[in-house]
Design an enzyme around this catalytic site. Sequence first.
Site: not given
Length: 461
Positions: A278, A283-284, A346, A399
């Site tokens: 995902c 960023g990741k 994520d 998150c």
Amino acid sequence: MNDRSPRHRAPQRRPDRVRRVAYQVIRQVTAEGGYANLALNKALREQRLGGRDAAFCTELVHGTLRWQGTYDAFLARSVSRPLADLDPELLDLLRLGTHQLLRMRVDSYAAVSEMVTLTRAEIGQKRTGLVNAVLRKISQRTLDQWITAVAPTVEEDRLGRLAIAKAHPRWVIEAFADALGDRGTGLERLLDADNEPPRVTLVARPGAADVDELIEAGASRAKWSPYAAVLQGGGDPGRIDAVATGRAGVQDEGSQLVAAALAAARVDGDDADWLDLCAGPGGKSALLAALVQQRAGRLTAVEPLEHRADLVRANLRAIPGDHLVLVGDGTEPTWPAGSFDRVLADVPCTGLGALRRRPEARWRRTPDDVVELRPLQEDLLDSAITSVRPGGVVAYVTCSPHPDETRAVVDAVLGKRDDAHLEDARELFPGVPDLGDGPDVQLWPHLHGTDAMYLALVRRS
């Protein structure tokens, strides 16, 4: 000609430019469903606001949105009709004025006067009397006095009082209390941390940049992640060459830690093919791509939306290697089962762990969102486990600390499979304290200074 003719009237004052920009950004967020950080950054650039003006505008926007529910409770006591009967644009003006009066060092007379002028310019003369009267009533009490007048006592309803005093919806506070496992000072410290603006944290992508370069550019070393640096005093990260060229980026330290934990977990056998299931906005993905490149491997990043896939590609542009970005649905893999050594899932979530940087989210999200996201979260984790080979690992990440988005999802998926199990992830966060009883890990703003990132490490057996 009498003295009241238009020719003899004094010219009307122009509204303060910074307040007008702030109000227009707030309207984009509340009326159009915009995101505060994106709308504000765009407005600051277009209006060329910098320095103190930019800081003042940012506090007006973020503070008004963050404390919106609390201010509505005060305004409900100050307006003679239900708030639902007020025009939305008028209610946003009253919220903006209330924030200046109760939480900013703005003279009460100046705040009321400026908001009356702004009202006249934005929605007309007819509303100025109401704005003047309501804001003067608000100014007669301090924030603490308003909380005492409006909120229940601790003895009557502790969580109800916290909802007003700490500007969080009650359902969110209840979920946080469940996740924390205590209803003492830890909960209040978390709510206070959510109301503090987050630091600007940078990530040096290994092989493309290092932390020393960021420090030389004016940042300071962060506390936990070996790739992180904090930009002191805020400012534009784009002025740093490593950020401008994509060799570094802006990324919360918690996001860095969960990606680094996946990269540090033990795998049996090969370790060259990694998957970000995902990926958007990337960023990741960029950090994982930099890490797998150091092992002569490749990252495959999957994102269902084309415009977000473009953001992933942009983040990967400065990372060496032949990394692949696919536009597709992670719940319907186009690759054979067991294709990858490590997988990051994520998953989409309510974002309740990032309320510091998304001030509007706490009032926009509802308990129904948790229920609606749950099937997708379970399907993505199940797909991630199927996509990893035996001996490989999956990091399930959200998150959000809401229990129904974290361990409940993991337990539900693993309860249907006999080929995967949870492993203790705490050893993958070296030096980081207060990680809980395991085997999963929950980071917290008030304990770690990060977003409330959750990670469960699943091994395919």
